[in-house]
Motif scaffolding. Sequence first.
Motif, PDB file in Angstrom:
ATOM      1  N   GLY A   1      -2.355   5.530   0.325  1.00  0.00           N
ATOM      2  CA  GLY A   1      -2.400   4.925  -1.000  1.00  0.00           C
ATOM      3  C   GLY A   1      -2.201   5.912  -2.132  1.00  0.00           C
TER       4      GLY A   1
ATOM      5  N   GLY B   1      -5.717   3.985   4.029  1.00  0.00           N
ATOM      6  CA  GLY B   1      -4.767   3.217   3.247  1.00  0.00           C
ATOM      7  C   GLY B   1      -5.060   1.738   3.258  1.00  0.00           C
TER       8      GLY B   1
ATOM      9  N   GLY C   1      -0.379   1.398   0.439  1.00  0.00           N
ATOM     10  CA  GLY C   1      -0.993   2.138   1.525  1.00  0.00           C
ATOM     11  C   GLY C   1      -1.295   1.284   2.743  1.00  0.00           C
TER      12      GLY C   1
END
Length: 350
Positions: free
Chosen positions: A91, A230, A297
């Motif tokens: 992310g 993520g 992500g």
Amino acid sequence: MNGTTTAEGTAAGATTASPVPKRRRFQIPERFFALQSYVALLLVFVAAIVFSPRRGGEIVFLNSENLLNIVRATSEIGIIAIGMTFVILIGGIDLSVGSVLGLAATGVASLLMVNQMGVIAAVLIILAIGAAFGAAQGLITARFGIQAFIVTLAGLQIARGLARIWSGGQGIPIAYGDGPGTAPDSFALLNSRTFNGTVPIPALIFLAVAVVAILVARNTVFGRHVYAIGGNERAARLSGVPVRRVKVAVFAIAGLLAALAGIIQAGQLNQGSPNAGISYELDAIAAVVIGGTSLMGGVGTVAGTIAGALLIGILKNVLALNNIDSNIQLLITGFIIIVAAGVQTFRARS
């Protein structure tokens, strides 16, 4: 009486029956998103054949020398994009990789030419600098909660400034020989080919990095931690994932691979320039997005990124073969990025 019963039964049935489900929106199968980068790569490859100029009846694009040049030219962006994939999977984002490439290219040229250092020592030092630079950015992001966009934007400026200070603002040419002021001949291997002079050395390095990255992402605990962070960083932390450590490691990998790309560029161009790598971070992000990795992500693959990098390389090559203005090339590349990002948005909504 029977009629009354029927009416009452009908009313009761209408009251207790499940509501008619609403008409579902059209949804694209998830399998399509998993294969989008490969489908796009195939379409661009076919389009490149169709629009390639002909010379003596031969399709220039399909010339083996041209195809190998595409892989060679893609190797630097591809290596950077692999590191960027891990960053985006958690992310994050890394805008400094192009400047780190310039710092690495300048640094290795300076160590070889000015400090008269051996190739192995110079390469190891530059790789360590790249990894340390990335790790520092990851530590700041993870420890102080500053957005990676801001931290790496500052890192972009810092790395570029360090490169210009190191070289005095000038490129450092690399000459080979045994005397003072020359670099060892072994460094010139980065600009050579193997397998009877057919396969460029940078392409083999790109392949090796890709294989290792795919194995790490698919088959290691570290790879699973990257995807977990993520997907949901808070849940990953509560599950015992060492979030801060993984973030630092991911940014260190991105810095390491950016430095490796800088070393390769210095070897291919026979110079280290502090201005090398400008806008490379954009091409790397484009390769990752085109490859199907979500900017949010948690979703994406290294293999998809490789396909995305090759797609960009093929596109640039066929446009150059047709003498398309470089500014038009930027427009086309930007349009493709928008389309790829749009597909990711549609994927998230569906």
